[in-house]
Design an enzyme around this catalytic site. Structure first.
Site, PDB file in Angstrom:
ATOM      1  N   GLY A   1     -32.766 -21.809  32.186  1.00 27.59           N
ATOM      2  CA  GLY A   1     -32.041 -20.602  31.817  1.00 27.59           C
ATOM      3  C   GLY A   1     -31.062 -20.711  30.681  1.00 27.59           C
ATOM      4  O   GLY A   1     -30.514 -19.698  30.232  1.00 27.59           O
TER       5      GLY A   1
ATOM      6  N   GLY B   1     -36.700 -24.557  29.615  1.00 27.48           N
ATOM      7  CA  GLY B   1     -37.924 -24.211  28.898  1.00 27.48           C
ATOM      8  C   GLY B   1     -37.548 -23.789  27.494  1.00 27.48           C
ATOM      9  O   GLY B   1     -37.724 -24.498  26.519  1.00 27.48           O
ATOM     10  N   ARG B   2     -36.944 -22.615  27.435  1.00 29.00           N
ATOM     11  CA  ARG B   2     -36.566 -22.017  26.151  1.00 29.00           C
ATOM     12  C   ARG B   2     -35.704 -22.951  25.300  1.00 29.00           C
ATOM     13  O   ARG B   2     -35.931 -23.071  24.103  1.00 29.00           O
ATOM     14  CB  ARG B   2     -35.784 -20.716  26.433  1.00 29.00           C
ATOM     15  CG  ARG B   2     -35.517 -19.865  25.231  1.00 29.00           C
ATOM     16  CD  ARG B   2     -34.576 -18.711  25.609  1.00 29.00           C
ATOM     17  NE  ARG B   2     -35.027 -18.015  26.800  1.00 29.00           N
ATOM     18  CZ  ARG B   2     -35.881 -16.996  26.793  1.00 29.00           C
ATOM     19  NH1 ARG B   2     -36.362 -16.557  25.655  1.00 29.00           N
ATOM     20  NH2 ARG B   2     -36.235 -16.407  27.923  1.00 29.00           N
TER      21      ARG B   2
ATOM     22  N   ARG C   1     -42.616 -10.843  23.046  1.00 28.93           N
ATOM     23  CA  ARG C   1     -41.205 -10.704  23.438  1.00 28.93           C
ATOM     24  C   ARG C   1     -40.516  -9.436  22.902  1.00 28.93           C
ATOM     25  O   ARG C   1     -39.818  -8.760  23.656  1.00 28.93           O
ATOM     26  CB  ARG C   1     -40.392 -11.949  23.063  1.00 28.93           C
ATOM     27  CG  ARG C   1     -40.851 -13.213  23.797  1.00 28.93           C
ATOM     28  CD  ARG C   1     -39.912 -14.378  23.579  1.00 28.93           C
ATOM     29  NE  ARG C   1     -38.642 -14.151  24.218  1.00 28.93           N
ATOM     30  CZ  ARG C   1     -37.539 -13.778  23.609  1.00 28.93           C
ATOM     31  NH1 ARG C   1     -37.512 -13.623  22.311  1.00 28.93           N
ATOM     32  NH2 ARG C   1     -36.446 -13.545  24.290  1.00 28.93           N
TER      33      ARG C   1
ATOM     34  N   CYS D   1     -53.131  -1.409  18.462  1.00 27.61           N
ATOM     35  CA  CYS D   1     -53.129   0.029  18.682  1.00 27.61           C
ATOM     36  C   CYS D   1     -52.183   0.418  19.809  1.00 27.61           C
ATOM     37  O   CYS D   1     -52.608   0.887  20.878  1.00 27.61           O
ATOM     38  CB  CYS D   1     -54.545   0.514  18.941  1.00 27.61           C
ATOM     39  SG  CYS D   1     -55.578   0.185  17.514  1.00 27.61           S
TER      40      CYS D   1
ATOM     41  N   TYR E   1     -42.157 -18.895  25.080  1.00 21.60           N
ATOM     42  CA  TYR E   1     -42.716 -17.613  25.527  1.00 21.60           C
ATOM     43  C   TYR E   1     -43.373 -16.867  24.369  1.00 21.60           C
ATOM     44  O   TYR E   1     -43.348 -15.646  24.297  1.00 21.60           O
ATOM     45  CB  TYR E   1     -41.635 -16.770  26.236  1.00 21.60           C
ATOM     46  CG  TYR E   1     -40.960 -17.564  27.332  1.00 21.60           C
ATOM     47  CD1 TYR E   1     -41.657 -17.861  28.499  1.00 21.60           C
ATOM     48  CD2 TYR E   1     -39.670 -18.079  27.199  1.00 21.60           C
ATOM     49  CE1 TYR E   1     -41.076 -18.638  29.497  1.00 21.60           C
ATOM     50  CE2 TYR E   1     -39.083 -18.849  28.190  1.00 21.60           C
ATOM     51  CZ  TYR E   1     -39.794 -19.126  29.331  1.00 21.60           C
ATOM     52  OH  TYR E   1     -39.232 -19.897  30.315  1.00 21.60           O
TER      53      TYR E   1
HETATM   54  C1  PLP Z   1     -39.008 -19.683  33.771  1.00 18.12           C
HETATM   55  C2  PLP Z   1     -38.376 -20.686  34.630  1.00 18.12           C
HETATM   56  C3  PLP Z   1     -37.630 -21.730  34.082  1.00 18.12           C
HETATM   57  C4  PLP Z   1     -37.355 -21.864  32.609  1.00 18.12           C
HETATM   58  O1  PLP Z   1     -36.453 -20.922  32.164  1.00 18.12           O
HETATM   59  P1  PLP Z   1     -35.854 -21.011  30.683  1.00 18.12           P
HETATM   60  O2  PLP Z   1     -35.021 -19.809  30.563  1.00 18.12           O
HETATM   61  O3  PLP Z   1     -36.993 -21.027  29.750  1.00 18.12           O
HETATM   62  O4  PLP Z   1     -35.064 -22.277  30.606  1.00 18.12           O
HETATM   63  C5  PLP Z   1     -37.131 -22.682  34.939  1.00 18.12           C
HETATM   64  N1  PLP Z   1     -37.329 -22.607  36.272  1.00 18.12           N
HETATM   65  C6  PLP Z   1     -38.018 -21.600  36.844  1.00 18.12           C
HETATM   66  C7  PLP Z   1     -38.207 -21.590  38.294  1.00 18.12           C
HETATM   67  C8  PLP Z   1     -38.562 -20.610  36.038  1.00 18.12           C
HETATM   68  O5  PLP Z   1     -39.236 -19.605  36.613  1.00 18.12           O
END
Ligand code: PLP
Length: 403
Positions: free
Chosen positions: A237, A272-273, A309, A339, A368
């Site tokens: 997150g 992730g991000r 996004r 479209c 993403y």
């Molecule tokens: C999507 C997700 C993440 C990654 O979130 P980011 O915002 O990309 O860091 C981590 N844990 C869970 C359970 C997720 O669903």
């Protein structure tokens, strides 16, 4: 990662223009240096504690990206058997794999147990029993954590099931507590930890502080009930700067999380991000310049099927030309060929002078982006390219839709 040299955009020592000419557009372009830097900075921020960084595969599941991370000892946060198989194939240590998701199917659970993953992040009580049953049939013991949904404030929302029925993810603290007590009695389940993931693109440090505070009180409660946890999985997150957001630095993030948590645990993080977001751009070409009485459009060859996004979240992405030209700035709606009226990357966006055939870079598209792409309008998914110092290579070919 990005800089202009003689008015041409570069990622490290590679000209984006040259790459675009050779690869064709649209395509994703990632910088390995930046990717590794992001991983190192985040990992380094937590260097004082035992930790496992489990990269959230769903952010970008390119095998090369995963291999690069796995080589550094990175784990994986997975949400499907597809991601499990990919992570294993890319060399991720199975004991660094955590499995989240509200709808894990039997065959997915089976595969994960057989692969000896670190833990399931269990999102419901029926799932707990399902895992136990499948583990029993395999003669195995499955490690579990409960996924806590800390957004449910116990004071205003007593643990009533109607609250949960609207809430897809995790269990509130009290329900998870019941879960832990149940899990303790199950022979093929081993309680190993606790999980939460409070959201994505978080830029408010206070949310992480609050989460860790709540968790630390909860761990004490579990400990009093003789439930000992080895892993505290604080999820992902951590936000990045897409526009002008004031973001949390990894050091601040570590401080927000660690200042409240007891020290005798292994911390798991699921970024992730943060890892791949700013390490990737989407390169596209202006097909037409269309001026109407109301609007001025740049029609580009990437669409919402390539990067959803902006359409899906109203997300902002910086867009810059790959070759800077002299001339006046102008405001444009930058749109794709799909479209759908919502196939818009930017509205009334000031841009330096551009012409038909020019390339544009959509920034911070590493997370993403490709992973959410689709074949809508029968469009092939774009290519993916990785820059390594002076070199670049195609790490996924453009899809070829043929019959
Ligand atoms: C999507 C997700 C993440 C990654 O979130 P980011 O915002 O990309 O860091 C981590 N844990 C869970 C359970 C997720 O669903």
């Amino acid at each position: 990662m990005l800089k202009y040299k003689n008015n041409l955009l570069f990622i490290d020592d590679v000209s984006v223009f040259d790459t675009a000419v050779k690869v064709g557009t649209p395509f994703y372009l990632y910088g390995k240096k930046k990717l590794l830097e992001n991983y190192k900075v985040l990992d380094g921020a937590f260097c004082k504690v035992n930790r496992i960084i489990c990269y959230a595969v769903k952010a970008n599941e390119n095998p090369q990206i995963l291999k690069i991370l796995a080589e550094k000892g990175c784990g994986a946060d997975i949400v499907s058997v597809g991601e499990l198989k990919l992570a294993l194939a890319c060399g991720v240590n199975s004991q660094k794999i955590v499995f989240a998701g509200v709808g894990k199917k039997d065959d997915e659970i089976k595969e994960a147990i057989k692969s000896d993953i670190l833990m399931f992040n269990v999102e419901s009580i029926p799932e707990l029993f399902r895992i136990d049953k499948i583990a029993k049939s395999l003669g195995k013991i499955a490690g579990i954590s409960f996924r806590i949904n800390p957004d449910i404030d116990a004071k205003t929302h007593p643990h009533i099931t109607t609250g949960l029925s609207h809430n897809k993810f995790g269990l509130c603290f009290d329900e998870a507590f019941e879960g832990y007590l149940l899990a303790k009695e199950l022979k093929n389940i081993k309680i190993v930890g606790l999980h939460l993931h409070i959201g994505s693109q978080i830029t408010d440090k206070g949310s992480f502080e609050l989460a860790s505070k709540k968790v630390s009180g909860y761990i004490k409660k579990l400990s009093d009930a003789k439930i000992k946890l080895r892993y505290i999985d604080m999820g992902g997150g951590l936000g990045i700067r897409y526009k002008d957001e004031k973001i949390i630095t990894p050091a601040e993030y570590a401080q927000a999380i660690m200042s409240n948590l007891p020290e005798n645990h292994t911390i798991i993080l699921e970024p992730g991000r943060f890892i791949i977001g700013a390490a990737g751009i989407l390169v596209t070409k202006i097909i037409y310049i269309k001026k109407t009485s109301k609007k001025n459009f740049l029609i580009v060859d990437a669409g919402m099927n390539d990067l959803v996004r902006p359409e899906m979240y109203g997300a902002y992405h910086d867009i810059i030309p790959i070759a800077l030209r002299k001339g006046e700035k102008y405001n444009w709606d930058i749109v794709g060929p799909i479209c759908e009226s919502s196939d818009i990357f930017a509205k009334d966006r000031p841009m330096p002078k551009v012409s038909e055939g020019d390339y544009l870079a959509i920034l911070c598209a590493g997370a993403y982006g490709y992973s959410m792409s689709s074949n809508y309008n029968m469009r092939p998914r774009p290519a993916e390219v990785l820059v390594e110092g002076k070199k670049w290579k195609v790490i996924r070919k453009r899809e070829n839709l043929s019959f």
